[in-house]
Write an enzyme that holds these catalytic residues in place. Structure first.
Site, PDB file in Angstrom:
ATOM      1  N   ALA A 113       0.806  -1.227   0.000  1.00 32.46           N
ATOM      2  CA  ALA A 113       0.000   0.000   0.000  1.00 32.46           C
ATOM      3  C   ALA A 113       0.832   1.268   0.000  1.00 32.46           C
ATOM      4  O   ALA A 113       0.442   2.269  -0.616  1.00 32.46           O
ATOM      5  CB  ALA A 113      -0.940  -0.005   1.207  1.00 32.46           C
ATOM      6  N   HIS A 114       1.976   1.278   0.669  1.00 34.09           N
ATOM      7  CA  HIS A 114       2.723   2.535   0.751  1.00 34.09           C
ATOM      8  C   HIS A 114       3.362   2.924  -0.575  1.00 34.09           C
ATOM      9  O   HIS A 114       3.871   4.030  -0.726  1.00 34.09           O
ATOM     10  CB  HIS A 114       3.781   2.469   1.861  1.00 34.09           C
ATOM     11  CG  HIS A 114       4.972   1.625   1.550  1.00 34.09           C
ATOM     12  ND1 HIS A 114       4.980   0.264   1.693  1.00 34.09           N
ATOM     13  CD2 HIS A 114       6.201   1.957   1.093  1.00 34.09           C
ATOM     14  CE1 HIS A 114       6.159  -0.212   1.353  1.00 34.09           C
ATOM     15  NE2 HIS A 114       6.917   0.785   0.978  1.00 34.09           N
ATOM     16  N   CYS A 122      16.781  -1.030  -1.311  1.00 33.95           N
ATOM     17  CA  CYS A 122      17.190  -2.228  -0.575  1.00 33.95           C
ATOM     18  C   CYS A 122      18.689  -2.453  -0.655  1.00 33.95           C
ATOM     19  O   CYS A 122      19.239  -3.221   0.129  1.00 33.95           O
ATOM     20  CB  CYS A 122      16.468  -3.452  -1.123  1.00 33.95           C
ATOM     21  SG  CYS A 122      14.684  -3.320  -1.114  1.00 33.95           S
TER      22      CYS A 122
END
Length: 463
Positions: free
Chosen positions: A195-196, A320
């Protein structure tokens, strides 16, 4: 301060904020209970599931909410592999998947399974025929992202999905980067999202599993979310996630056109105004809001800090991997330049004036960082002696990129055409950046040889 890192996390959408605040008051109770407050919470959860399923393109009973996109990926891969263990223990995935897929694949391999990594071309896309060739009789699951999180390249999901269906292999699609812009093409069996990434609150992921896909959740069983996502639902965040997904989808068509034009401007102006830059990713088949480019002779971390000082928030490659000293696995798989890498991902509502100011500031920042690092101003340095050396060895051991590449550029003009320069380096990025420099400079990369420390990279001067 312009925020250009929506690929990591998009700003909270106003609809998400409104829905979150309302659900805090109305959706705090246990939706599994039969009393009034529980029934009210259940109605909110059901409505959120229906809205999310409509956006995904699946049935509401095929979709569950998880605590994050990474959790959805891990649960999806583990459940599909477990459900199809009688078929085999082979997993296929592209070389540019999100780290959550790579970590799940590594865990599967450590547990005795087998994994095939499908290569990509220089744009970051897989060849459907090559992907189809990686499928085997014992393939339990295939994974392919809908669009890349670092360079924005869209993958041929429909084509690969058709090949997977023909082989009887379910396809898991990580749609984290693309779901806010539109539905994923047909052909997937499992789908995950976060969702973010589209302007919802952090801490909500989606996992959709088509009916008919063999799926066995791993770990202790739970009573909630069909047993596929244990733990109490974060109902206010789920409601806000679903509401914002519906809202951004309603705005997506018009905003995609506007942001694509801004990104096209970034792609062209950066190539014009910044010398020695490589814009990476597919120029056409890509997300509308994202562009990545790499600047020769520049330290990406320093470049990010300098842009932050000038009030621009951008990222370098993948969020990441940007905190490590190794080059991005995506850029490595593509075989493109990794040093001085900048990812610009524009959130909805980005002003054109902010993009214009970024393009005015960037060339000077890059030039300043290059000067600080002692990068050569010309493609080839003039010889320091009348008689050029037959060959040279550059000792760059213990020095991080872009220094090995800078030292190579400084001396390549000191050997005659046909002679070689050998660069000794122990920085992992040199393995990618020295061949990329050769391609940009029209020199021949001979190859890598073992050395007492690190590696020896041999370059032949062609002109």
């Amino acid at each position: 301060m312009p925020y250009f890192d929506a690929a990591s996390a998009a700003p909270l959408h106003p609809v998400a904020r409104q829905a979150l605040l309302a659900a805090l008051d109305e959706g705090w109770a246990d939706p599994a209970r039969l009393y009034r407050e529980g029934r009210r919470a259940r109605l909110l959860l059901d409505a959120a599931r229906e809205a999310a399923a409509e956006a995904v393109g699946c049935r509401p009973d095929e979709l569950v909410f998880t605590s994050s996109g990474t959790t959805a990926v891990h649960a999806g891969i583990a459940g599909a592999l477990s459900g199809r263990r009688r078929v085999g223990r082979h997993l296929a995935h592209s070389a540019v998947e999100h780290s959550s897929v790579l970590h799940a694949a590594a865990a599967h391999e450590a547990d005795g399974g087998s994994v095939t990594e499908v290569p990509v071309d220089r744009s970051g896309a897989v060849d459907p025929a090559v992907y189809g060739g990686a499928l085997r009789a014992d393939t339990a699951l295939a994974c392919l992202q809908s669009a890349n999180h670092e360079v924005g390249t869209e993958q041929p999901v429909a084509e690969v999905g058709a090949l997977c269906a023909e082989a009887g292999v379910p396809l898991l699609v990580d749609a984290a980067q693309s779901l806010g812009w539109g539905p994923v093409p047909a052909g997937w069996s499992l789908l995950t999202a976060s969702a973010h990434k589209w302007g919802g609150p952090a801490g909500v992921g989606l996992l959709a599993v088509r009916k008919g896909v063999r799926f066995a959740p791993r770990g202790p069983a739970g009573e909630r979310e069909s047993g596929r996502a244990p733990g109490f639902e974060n109902l206010p965040a789920i409601v806000a996630a679903a509401a914002s997904l519906r809202a951004v989808r309603a705005e997506a068509a018009a905003e995609a056109v506007r942001l694509r034009a801004l990104v096209d401007r970034v792609r062209s102006v950066v190539a014009e105004r910044v010398p020695d830059v490589e814009v990476v990713g597919d120029p056409e088949r890509r997300l509308p809001h994202l562009v990545t480019f790499s600047c020769l002779y520049v330290d990406g971390e320093t470049l990010l800090h300098e842009l932050d000082r000038r009030e621009f928030s951008v990222s370098s490659g993948s969020s990441c991997t940007s905190s490590t000293l190794t080059p991005s696995h995506v850029l490595r798989a593509m075989g493109v330049l990794s040093e001085g890498n900048i990812r610009v991902s524009l959130p909805p509502g980005t002003a054109g004036a902010d993009v214009d100011r970024f393009l005015e500031v960037l060339p000077g920042v890059v030039a300043e960082v290059r000067e600080r690092l002692g990068a050569p101003a010309a493609p080839l340095s003039p010889p320091r002696s009348p008689a050029p050396a037959a060959s040279l060895v550059v000792d760059a051991l213990g020095r991080r990129c872009p220094i090995p590449v800078i030292e190579l550029a400084k001396v390549i003009g000191e050997v005659p055409v046909g002679a070689t320069v050998t660069v000794l380096a122990d920085d992992e990025a040199a393995r990618l950046d020295i061949p990329a420099w050769c391609e940009m400079r029209g020199q021949e990369y001979v190859g890598e040889e073992p050395a007492d420390r690190g590696s020896a990279y041999v370059v032949r001067r062609l002109g």
